[in-house]
Design an enzyme around this catalytic site. Structure first.
Site, short mmCIF file in Angstrom:
data_model
loop_
_atom_site.label_atom_id
_atom_site.label_comp_id
_atom_site.label_asym_id
_atom_site.label_seq_id
_atom_site.Cartn_x
_atom_site.Cartn_y
_atom_site.Cartn_z
N LYS A 49 -2.55 6.43 1.40
CA LYS A 49 -2.47 6.88 2.58
C LYS A 49 -1.44 8.28 2.81
O LYS A 49 -0.16 7.98 2.96
CB LYS A 49 -1.79 5.80 3.50
N GLU B 78 -15.98 6.23 4.67
CA GLU B 78 -15.42 5.83 5.81
C GLU B 78 -15.13 6.85 6.71
O GLU B 78 -15.96 8.21 6.70
CB GLU B 78 -13.90 5.24 5.46
N ARG C 81 0.84 -1.35 -0.15
CA ARG C 81 0.01 -0.17 -0.06
C ARG C 81 0.77 1.28 0.12
O ARG C 81 0.60 2.42 -0.70
CB ARG C 81 -1.07 0.12 1.46
#
Ligand code: PLP
Ligand code: COI
Length: 341
Positions: A184, A220, A82
């Site tokens: 992220k 989210e 990720r």
């Protein structure tokens, strides 16, 4: 090895400086060999790309002491993957996966005295991150970067431990369609500070963000994915290109299906469906699974039948199975547990 004198059971989610961290620098198109260092300070140019245009990405994962006394990490390979995706989206160099896992291993081993003991309720949180270091004044990617990993012992992310949370449906958007919600990057968190501060001022624990284009679907929170249990016992979780692909959520879906024999579904979830849900949880490395008791949508209260005092029964089973796997009480699927020592 003697553990540090820390009141493990009363730790919150905060920064405690530990002994060692890992640093590697990228220059002239290559990463240097990297070192462990005692130096917790970062010195960079006043004009560094990260300071001017927020060119930074990060990860979060944990190390655990297992029931039989080993120290392990949970699926660090997925954090490496990720972080590579995040870096590529911000035109940053990828820190190689084998080196990422090696650096995680070295940082945890060097700070073994800070890994909370089994049963304390605390864990060691690792924060890998990377940022542009050379001077950048026109808007363009940096050419030099620093990759670091530090760690800090932590307790629960939400104060009150497993007490169900109250969320607010936010009027702010977290991520744009075709934006950066799926990576992220620090910038996603910087722009959430205003929204979370307002939510806290209004007495809420967290925001529920909706999809920016229609504002009808659940996305989210600022730091965790959603997991719902329907009234007929199905585990459902939002599918969206603008949410972070949570490693905890992906692991929980597997656990729900393969360990608990539950039906699972990843699909679009409409705000209008929430009255049909029996349980709701926030899942992430920091959040683990934090139960949600109430969601307030502009004065309309959606009270989850699981209530405001306890985790719902299926959420609890998921929590116990996942943490059981992480702490060595339950056999893990192949490749999930990376043994450090
Ligand atoms: N969503 C956001 C925005 C996050 O910051 C995090 C934390 O990493 C998560 C979801 C959960 O992801 P993971 O389970 O990989 O920690
Ligand atoms: C994590 O769960 O690792 C995160 O990065 C979330 C953050 C809000 C602490």
């Amino acid at each position: 090895m003697e553990k540090k004198n820390i009141d493990w059971s009363n730790l919150g989610f905060g920064y405690v400086q530990t002994d060692m961290r890992y640093v590697s620098n990228f220059k002239d198109g290559a990463w240097d060999e990297g070192v462990l260092t005692e130096d917790a300070q970062v010195t960079i140019s006043e004009c560094a790309g990260v300071l001017q245009y927020a060119q930074t990405v990060f990860e979060g994962l944990k190390a655990y002491t297992t029931e039989d006394g080993h120290i392990v990490c949970f699926r660090p390979d997925l954090n490496a993957d990720r972080m590579a995706d995040s870096a590529q989206r911000l035109i940053m160099p990828v820190f190689p996966k084998d080196r990422f896992i090696d650096a995680v291993t070295k940082v945890v081993a060097a700070n073994a005295a800070f890994v909370p003991p089994y049963g304390s309720g605390a864990t060691l949180y690792l924060r890998p991150y990377m940022f542009g270091t050379n001077p950048v004044i026109g808007v363009k990617p940096a050419t030099e970067y620093q990759f670091r990993i530090f760690c800090t012992p932590v307790g629960p992310y939400f104060k009150g431990g497993v007490k169900p949370l109250t969320l607010c449906v936010s009027d702010f958007d977290r991520a744009a369609p075709n934006g950066t919600g799926h990576i992220k990057a620090g910038l996603n968190y910087a722009m959430s500070m205003y929204a979370i501060t307002k939510a806290h001022e209004n007495g809420f624990d967290e925001n529920m963000y909706l999809d920016a284009s229609t504002r009808t679907k659940v996305e989210e929170t600022g730091g965790a994915n959603f997991l719902f249990v329907t009234k007929d016992g199905k585990v459902v979780t939002p599918k969206s290109n603008s949410i972070l692909p949570s490693i905890t959520r992906r692991s929980l879906l597997y656990v729900a299906k393969e360990y608990l024999g539950l039906e699972v579904e990843e699909r679009e979830i409409y705000l209008s469906e929430l009255d049909d849900m029996a349980e709701c949880g926030l899942c992430g490395t920091a959040a683990v699974i934090s139960p949600v008791g109430k969601i307030v949508d502009h004065g309309r209260e959606i009270c989850l039948p699981s209530g405001m005092t306890e985790m719902g029964p299926i959420t609890k089973k998921l929590y116990e199975t996942l943490t059981g796997i992480q702490m060595g009480r339950i056999e893990a699927p192949e490749g999930w547990i990376h043994v450090i020592k």
